[in-house]
Structure formats: structure tokens, C-alpha cells
Design a protein around this motif. Structure first.
Motif, PDB file in Angstrom:
ATOM      1  N   SER A 126     -57.734   3.189  56.432  1.00  0.00           N
ATOM      2  CA  SER A 126     -57.235   3.058  55.714  1.00  0.00           C
ATOM      3  C   SER A 126     -57.707   2.112  54.391  1.00  0.00           C
ATOM      4  CB  SER A 126     -55.546   2.263  55.927  1.00  0.00           C
ATOM      5  OG  SER A 126     -55.750   1.117  57.080  1.00  0.00           O
ATOM      6  N   GLN A 127     -56.857   1.993  53.435  1.00  0.00           N
ATOM      7  CA  GLN A 127     -57.416   1.810  51.927  1.00  0.00           C
ATOM      8  C   GLN A 127     -56.323   1.786  51.153  1.00  0.00           C
ATOM      9  OE1 GLN A 127     -60.890   2.219  48.714  1.00  0.00           O
ATOM     10  NE2 GLN A 127     -61.660   2.640  50.812  1.00  0.00           N
ATOM     11  N   VAL A 128     -55.650   0.159  50.649  1.00  0.00           N
ATOM     12  CA  VAL A 128     -54.987  -0.301  49.186  1.00  0.00           C
ATOM     13  C   VAL A 128     -55.864   0.805  48.000  1.00  0.00           C
ATOM     14  CG1 VAL A 128     -53.736  -1.338  47.865  1.00  0.00           C
ATOM     15  CG2 VAL A 128     -53.861  -1.865  50.711  1.00  0.00           C
ATOM     16  N   ILE A 129     -55.153   1.297  47.086  1.00  0.00           N
ATOM     17  CA  ILE A 129     -54.972   1.941  46.100  1.00  0.00           C
ATOM     18  C   ILE A 129     -54.088   1.545  45.005  1.00  0.00           C
ATOM     19  CG2 ILE A 129     -57.151   3.461  46.429  1.00  0.00           C
ATOM     20  CD1 ILE A 129     -53.810   4.369  46.097  1.00  0.00           C
ATOM     21  N   THR A 130     -54.221   1.341  43.708  1.00  0.00           N
ATOM     22  CA  THR A 130     -53.458   1.480  42.885  1.00  0.00           C
ATOM     23  C   THR A 130     -53.908   2.388  41.866  1.00  0.00           C
ATOM     24  OG1 THR A 130     -53.854  -0.843  43.435  1.00  0.00           O
ATOM     25  CG2 THR A 130     -52.563  -0.047  41.322  1.00  0.00           C
ATOM     26  N   ILE A 131     -52.808   2.968  42.132  1.00  0.00           N
ATOM     27  CA  ILE A 131     -53.259   4.487  40.507  1.00  0.00           C
ATOM     28  C   ILE A 131     -52.206   3.829  39.490  1.00  0.00           C
ATOM     29  CG2 ILE A 131     -52.154   6.789  40.828  1.00  0.00           C
ATOM     30  CD1 ILE A 131     -52.110   7.467  43.835  1.00  0.00           C
ATOM     31  N   PRO A 132     -53.652   4.447  38.733  1.00  0.00           N
ATOM     32  CA  PRO A 132     -52.539   3.630  36.965  1.00  0.00           C
ATOM     33  C   PRO A 132     -51.220   4.674  36.653  1.00  0.00           C
ATOM     34  CG  PRO A 132     -55.333   3.318  37.497  1.00  0.00           C
ATOM     35  CD  PRO A 132     -54.975   4.672  38.527  1.00  0.00           C
ATOM     36  N   SER A 133     -50.821   3.467  35.797  1.00  0.00           N
ATOM     37  CA  SER A 133     -49.797   4.860  34.818  1.00  0.00           C
ATOM     38  C   SER A 133     -49.834   5.371  34.386  1.00  0.00           C
ATOM     39  CB  SER A 133     -48.737   3.648  34.125  1.00  0.00           C
ATOM     40  OG  SER A 133     -48.259   2.619  35.413  1.00  0.00           O
ATOM     41  N   LEU A 194     -54.850  17.224  47.362  1.00  0.00           N
ATOM     42  CA  LEU A 194     -53.159  16.492  47.596  1.00  0.00           C
ATOM     43  C   LEU A 194     -52.839  16.454  46.306  1.00  0.00           C
ATOM     44  CD1 LEU A 194     -53.028  15.099  50.900  1.00  0.00           C
ATOM     45  CD2 LEU A 194     -52.103  17.209  50.623  1.00  0.00           C
ATOM     46  N   ASP A 195     -52.253  16.394  45.941  1.00  0.00           N
ATOM     47  CA  ASP A 195     -51.281  15.560  44.061  1.00  0.00           C
ATOM     48  C   ASP A 195     -50.328  14.507  45.004  1.00  0.00           C
ATOM     49  OD1 ASP A 195     -50.880  15.062  41.753  1.00  0.00           O
ATOM     50  OD2 ASP A 195     -49.744  16.661  41.770  1.00  0.00           O
ATOM     51  N   LEU A 196     -51.827  13.179  44.038  1.00  0.00           N
ATOM     52  CA  LEU A 196     -50.493  12.013  44.129  1.00  0.00           C
ATOM     53  C   LEU A 196     -50.293  11.727  43.124  1.00  0.00           C
ATOM     54  CD1 LEU A 196     -52.794   9.856  46.597  1.00  0.00           C
ATOM     55  CD2 LEU A 196     -51.470  11.939  47.338  1.00  0.00           C
ATOM     56  N   THR A 197     -49.977  12.523  41.877  1.00  0.00           N
ATOM     57  CA  THR A 197     -49.016  11.592  40.852  1.00  0.00           C
ATOM     58  C   THR A 197     -47.796  10.601  40.475  1.00  0.00           C
ATOM     59  OG1 THR A 197     -50.669  13.437  39.992  1.00  0.00           O
ATOM     60  CG2 THR A 197     -49.022  12.275  38.424  1.00  0.00           C
ATOM     61  N   GLU A 198     -47.745  11.628  41.982  1.00  0.00           N
ATOM     62  CA  GLU A 198     -45.765  10.992  41.899  1.00  0.00           C
ATOM     63  C   GLU A 198     -46.028   9.800  42.112  1.00  0.00           C
ATOM     64  OE1 GLU A 198     -41.969  11.316  44.577  1.00  0.00           O
ATOM     65  OE2 GLU A 198     -43.678  13.414  44.677  1.00  0.00           O
ATOM     66  N   TRP A 199     -47.183   9.182  42.436  1.00  0.00           N
ATOM     67  CA  TRP A 199     -46.881   7.517  43.012  1.00  0.00           C
ATOM     68  C   TRP A 199     -48.102   6.734  41.711  1.00  0.00           C
ATOM     69  CZ3 TRP A 199     -46.955  11.161  46.198  1.00  0.00           C
ATOM     70  CH2 TRP A 199     -45.717  10.934  47.634  1.00  0.00           C
ATOM     71  N   ALA A 200     -47.872   7.511  40.401  1.00  0.00           N
ATOM     72  CA  ALA A 200     -49.423   6.914  39.390  1.00  0.00           C
ATOM     73  C   ALA A 200     -48.552   5.322  38.801  1.00  0.00           C
ATOM     74  CB  ALA A 200     -48.928   7.827  38.151  1.00  0.00           C
ATOM     75  N   GLY A 201     -49.191   4.390  38.523  1.00  0.00           N
ATOM     76  CA  GLY A 201     -47.919   3.440  38.485  1.00  0.00           C
ATOM     77  C   GLY A 201     -47.882   2.408  39.696  1.00  0.00           C
ATOM     78  N   GLN A 202     -48.576   3.114  40.693  1.00  0.00           N
ATOM     79  CA  GLN A 202     -48.116   2.271  41.752  1.00  0.00           C
ATOM     80  C   GLN A 202     -49.489   2.191  43.202  1.00  0.00           C
ATOM     81  OE1 GLN A 202     -44.249   4.060  44.173  1.00  0.00           O
ATOM     82  NE2 GLN A 202     -44.127   4.518  43.090  1.00  0.00           N
ATOM     83  N   SER A 203     -48.697   0.671  43.903  1.00  0.00           N
ATOM     84  CA  SER A 203     -49.926   0.097  44.650  1.00  0.00           C
ATOM     85  C   SER A 203     -49.150   0.559  46.054  1.00  0.00           C
ATOM     86  CB  SER A 203     -50.453  -0.838  44.663  1.00  0.00           C
ATOM     87  OG  SER A 203     -51.202  -1.589  43.770  1.00  0.00           O
ATOM     88  N   THR A 231     -56.499  10.453  33.298  1.00  0.00           N
ATOM     89  CA  THR A 231     -56.160   9.739  32.105  1.00  0.00           C
ATOM     90  C   THR A 231     -54.769  11.226  30.746  1.00  0.00           C
ATOM     91  OG1 THR A 231     -57.465   7.903  31.472  1.00  0.00           O
ATOM     92  CG2 THR A 231     -55.793   8.797  29.647  1.00  0.00           C
ATOM     93  N   VAL A 232     -53.206  11.457  31.188  1.00  0.00           N
ATOM     94  CA  VAL A 232     -52.707  12.002  29.991  1.00  0.00           C
ATOM     95  C   VAL A 232     -52.469  11.889  29.421  1.00  0.00           C
ATOM     96  CG1 VAL A 232     -50.728  13.514  30.978  1.00  0.00           C
ATOM     97  CG2 VAL A 232     -51.368  12.335  32.979  1.00  0.00           C
ATOM     98  N   GLY A 233     -53.422  13.066  28.172  1.00  0.00           N
ATOM     99  CA  GLY A 233     -53.712  13.071  27.150  1.00  0.00           C
ATOM    100  C   GLY A 233     -51.872  13.517  26.597  1.00  0.00           C
ATOM    101  N   PRO A 234     -51.606  13.891  24.887  1.00  0.00           N
ATOM    102  CA  PRO A 234     -50.406  14.188  24.260  1.00  0.00           C
ATOM    103  C   PRO A 234     -50.003  15.625  24.873  1.00  0.00           C
ATOM    104  CG  PRO A 234     -52.265  14.501  23.102  1.00  0.00           C
ATOM    105  CD  PRO A 234     -52.591  13.525  24.176  1.00  0.00           C
ATOM    106  N   ASP A 235     -49.147  16.059  25.065  1.00  0.00           N
ATOM    107  CA  ASP A 235     -48.336  17.106  24.863  1.00  0.00           C
ATOM    108  C   ASP A 235     -49.514  18.498  24.096  1.00  0.00           C
ATOM    109  OD1 ASP A 235     -47.212  16.514  27.427  1.00  0.00           O
ATOM    110  OD2 ASP A 235     -44.772  16.004  26.084  1.00  0.00           O
ATOM    111  N   PRO A 236     -50.013  19.500  25.330  1.00  0.00           N
ATOM    112  CA  PRO A 236     -50.639  20.821  23.860  1.00  0.00           C
ATOM    113  C   PRO A 236     -49.191  21.085  22.850  1.00  0.00           C
ATOM    114  CG  PRO A 236     -50.464  20.981  26.547  1.00  0.00           C
ATOM    115  CD  PRO A 236     -49.674  19.805  26.093  1.00  0.00           C
ATOM    116  N   ALA A 237     -50.310  21.580  21.849  1.00  0.00           N
ATOM    117  CA  ALA A 237     -48.572  22.019  21.079  1.00  0.00           C
ATOM    118  C   ALA A 237     -48.157  23.476  21.396  1.00  0.00           C
ATOM    119  CB  ALA A 237     -49.489  22.334  19.698  1.00  0.00           C
ATOM    120  N   GLY A 238     -49.350  24.372  22.499  1.00  0.00           N
ATOM    121  CA  GLY A 238     -48.806  25.867  23.339  1.00  0.00           C
ATOM    122  C   GLY A 238     -49.754  25.970  24.618  1.00  0.00           C
ATOM    123  N   THR A 239     -49.590  26.622  25.082  1.00  0.00           N
ATOM    124  CA  THR A 239     -49.679  26.907  27.391  1.00  0.00           C
ATOM    125  C   THR A 239     -49.470  27.771  27.650  1.00  0.00           C
ATOM    126  OG1 THR A 239     -49.472  24.281  27.172  1.00  0.00           O
ATOM    127  CG2 THR A 239     -49.590  25.637  28.698  1.00  0.00           C
TER     128      THR A 239
END
Length: 461
Positions: A126-133, A194-203, A231-239
């Protein structure tokens, strides 16, 4: 116990198969692909990598540091060790360097995490990581599994991937579990994402934990663990989402997709392309950003190769733009043995063209001796979605119903024969809906001539 006999036996589980000979028509198609690479490679020079990405795992390949534990617990070079490993004689770190000839081999380098198969035993790393906000986080790792268990339906031995509190006292979520039923073909490494975006901002503590019972053994090997935060950028105008693209050998054809992007506005457009692939989740797919000038048309020839460096792959492409009025089209084609090309055009779909809770029909599908039909389903959002697909006969009666789970930015291809059991069906209709609240889907069908392999596009309308 000497592990060599166990590992030698497990090697015998490797699966191999014959390689089909290539005929002249396929050679012609491949030659045509080589010719288009000249134009495709020229497009790579102005590729701009998307927003900044940071690697959060330290020593994900297990190449650095000396792990604690007894002499039988092999590990990397001397120095500081960044992982926490289980205690005792079954330290789960293995080497296959120049002085070690035993299996299993590392995927890259000389070291990998090997979880002892001789039970009863539980061991972990195991390893402890901090996911930036403000980031999206994607975990990838490579695993290979072989077993001496004989059951094809009972789970005896497991490898769990968990997120725990930093101290390890509480389990936040079990992200995935693999077992003696999940053998990797040929005892080769398979990539998992696996997507871990839900834990952004947490250790959190990332934990790989295996458990083997006292009888027949299962070997779990992990290498090249990576957790990237983007890093998440600004929302696009079109997708938009192109429901499918390809660079793959199919049934009598070698399919290649060109992507056409037209900017009808009077200003330059910043356009980001993300390849979503065909796994359960496309959230971690590669991204590339381009500028398309005002009123210009840009064609990305053989887009999966020229933009994403794929030699063989398929799946949707997500398109995000700084303007809301792009025109985006996919053209998937193959060379004809008699000369020329054939294929199909599929538009990239915007929000107004997607399918929600109200079913949309894909009318005129066919499955018989002359034609076969595949339906493509793509999830354009970063949250999981459930698709409901109802196959109707010409008289409106239900022939079959299929419920499909799509991961974030996920993709599925269904065949009327293989997945719906359809045969001798002419003039059928697929009713497609998304049963997930606020979810949306992109869908279309390919009706394919059985004699020529020429596909016809049928959109949901």
C-alpha cells in the motif's frame, strides 16, 4: 516451501493460438494504410498536450528501494522504500533480475509485486497518496493471474484493490476484486484502469491485498502502478461524441477512421480530442488539443494512429471545443480488393442529439443471411449510465430486451445475433433509452452487407 514447482506448473497454463495468414486483399488494404501515414504523421507536429498531469505514485514499478522484511522478501535496489508491505515471511515483492531466473517476470524493469500463493496467507502492499483538488484522477496498473484451482464458478483466492483511510483503519471503497476465475490469457499482463476523481482533495491509502486459501494456489502479479491527476480546465463551450472509431482488422476488412472537424465561426477554435477506447470506462483516455482556424476544415487522417499513436484499437472519441458550433464527422473506411474504398460516415453527436429517458428508435435493422446488424452505445458523460435497448419485430412486438451498464465515458457494441438472439429479422427497430437519471447516450446501428462487408449507418431518430 520451495515455490519453483508451483510456478513451473502455472506456466503451463499459458494460452497460445495460431496466427491467421494474410491474403492478398488484406495486404492491399495494409499498403493503403501505410500510404496515408505520410499525411497522418505530418499532423502530429502541432499536437499540444492537454492540461497538466502529475504522477502521484512513488516507485510504481518497484524498481527503487529495499523493502523491509526477511531475506526471502526480495525487492528493488538498496535505499529508501516507498511502499508499506505486509509483515512476515510472505513479503509480496519479487525480483527477476540477472541473478534470479524464477517466474514471474516484471512487465518492465526487473521488479514487480508478487503476492505469495502458498496459503493460507493474506499479504498486501500500500501507499498513501493525496489527490489534488480540481483534478481528475486515474489509477492504472498491470496485473497477471494464473491458478491451480479447478473450479470455473467458485471464488477461492482473491486480489482486492482498495482505498482506505491514510492510517489503514477504515476501508473507503473496494475498487475492484480479481480472483481465480479472472485468469489473464497466457499468464500475460493486462492493463486495468480505475477512476478515482471522486476522491480529489483527499488523502487516501491505495492498497493491493491478496488472499489465498490453504489448498490450490493462485498467483497474482502487479506491476507499473500509476495514479495521475490532471488539472480540470474551464468548461468547454461545445461537446460532441463520435460514437465509434476504429483502426482494426474486422471481418474481411481493415477499418480506419478519419475525423473531419470544421469551424464555421469567425474566430479560431481550440479543439480537444479524447480517445475513450472500448473498456468499461474511458475517463483516463488520452487527450490532444489542436487549433482549428476560422472557417477552416481539419481532417485527421487515420485519427487513432496520427493523433493517439494507436496501432490497433477502437472506441468513441470525445470532442470539446472553445466554440459551440463545430461540425464534426467521422468517416470509417476500408480499401476494396477491387480498388477504391468503401465504408460509412457517422456524425459526432451534440447534447441535443443524445438519447435520454425518452426512447429513440433506430429503424430498419436487419439480421439474416444477407445482412447483419451491430448497435453502438457510447456514454458521453463522466458518470456511469445504464442503457435499455428493446428489439422490436416489424409488427411492433418485442423480440428481445437488453440492459447494458456503461462506465464513465464507456462504450459497448452489441450484435443482433450474439446479444439479442435475432435471426431472420428484416425491418426491425431498436428502441434505445437511458434509464439513469439525467443520463444521456449516443447510439447508432451499422447494417452490414454479408457479401461485401459494406456498412450502412442508421441513426437514432
Amino acid at each position: 516451501m520451495n515455490l519453483k514447482p508451483w510456478l513451473t506448473a502455472l506456466v503451463l497454463l499459458a494460452i497460445s493460438g495460431p496466427i491467421a495468414a494474410q491474403d492478398d486483399s488484406r495486404a492491399a488494404r495494409e499498403e493503403l494504410l501505410r500510404l496515408v501515414q505520410g499525411e497522418a504523421s505530418a499532423q502530429r507536429v502541432d499536437v499540444v498536450e492537454a492540461l497538466g498531469t502529475t504522477e502521484l505514485i512513488v516507485n510504481g514499478g518497484f524498481e527503487a528501494g529495499q523493502a523491509p522484511g526477511p531475506a526471502l522478501g526480495y525487492s528493488g535496489t538498496s535505499g529508501s522504500w516507498s511502499w508499506t508491505t505486509s509483515n512476515g515471511g510472505q513479503n509480496p515483492v519479487w525480483t527477476d533480475g540477472p541473478n534470479h531466473t524464477n517466474l514471474p517476470t516484471a512487465r518492465t524493469g526487473s521488479w514487480c509485486a508478487y503476492f505469495a500463493p502458498v496459503g493460507p496467507v493474506t499479504n498486501s502492499i500500500s501507499q498513501v497518496i493525496t489527490i489534488p483538488s480540481g483534478t481528475t484522477a486515474s489509477l492504472t496498473f498491470w496485473v497477471k493471474i494464473a491458478t491451480l484451482e479447478t473450479s470455473t464458478f467458485t471464488v477461492y483466492d482473491t486480489l482486492a484493490v482498495k482505498l482506505k483511510s491514510p492510517t489503514g483503519s477504515a476501508t473507503l471503497r473496494t475498487l475492484a476484486t480479481y480472483s481465480n476465475l479472472d485468469l489473464t490469457p497466457g499468464f500475460e499482463y493486462v492493463k486495468k484502469t480505475l477512476d478515482l476523481t471522486e476522491w480529489a482533495g483527499q488523502s487516501v491509502r491505495l492498497l493491493f491485498e491478496s488472499s489465498n486459501d490453504a489448498t490450490r494456489s493462485t498467483v497474482f502479479v502487479v506491476d507499473d502502478v500509476s495514479l495521475t491527476a490532471t488539472t480540470v480546465g474551464p468548461d468547454p463551450a461545445g461537446t460532441w461524441i463520435l460514437p465509434s472509431s476504429a483502426r482494426v482488422v474486422g471481418d474481411g476488412a481493415t477499418w480506419t477512421t478519419d475525423l473531419v472537424v470544421m469551424n464555421p465561426s469567425d474566430g479560431d477554435a481550440s479543439v480537444t480530442l479524447q480517445f475513450l477506447g472500448h473498456g468499461t470506462s474511458g475517463a483516463a483516455g488520452p487527450e490532444r488539443t489542436f487549433t482549428v482556424p476560422a472557417l477552416a476544415t481539419r481532417t485527421f487522417v487515420d485519427v487513432l494512429s496520427s493523433v493517439f499513436d494507436r496501432t490497433s484499437d477502437w472506441g468513441p472519441i470525445l470532442i470539446r471545443s472553445s466554440i459551440a458550433t463545430l461540425s464534426v464527422q467521422g468517416q470509417t473506411w476500408t480499401a476494396s480488393p477491387g480498388g477504391g474504398t468503401y465504408g460509412q460516415s457517422v456524425p459526432a453527436l451534440g447534447a441535443a442529439e443524445l438519447i435520454g429517458s425518452t426512447p429513440k428508435p433506430i429503424a430498419g435493422v436487419r439480421q439474416d443471411a444477407s445482412f447483419r446488424t451491430n448497435v453502438m452505445l457510447a456514454n458521453p458523460k463522466g458518470t456511469a449510465a445504464t442503457a435499455k435497448v428493446v428489439l422490436l419485430r416489424p409488427d411492433g412486438k418485442t423480440a428481445a430486451t437488453k440492459v447494458v451498464e456503461l462506465g464513465p465515458y464507456g462504450f459497448r457494441q452489441l450484435g443482433l445475433s450474439a446479444d439479442f438472439g435475432a435471426a431472420n429479422l428484416v425491418n426491425g427497430t431498436l428502441l434505445v433509452s437511458c434509464t439513469t437519471p439525467n443520463g444521456q447516450l449516443a447510439a447508432y446501428a451499422s447494417v452490414i452487407d454479408a457479401s461485401t462487408a459494406d456498412p450502412r449507418t442508421v441513426l437514432a431518430r
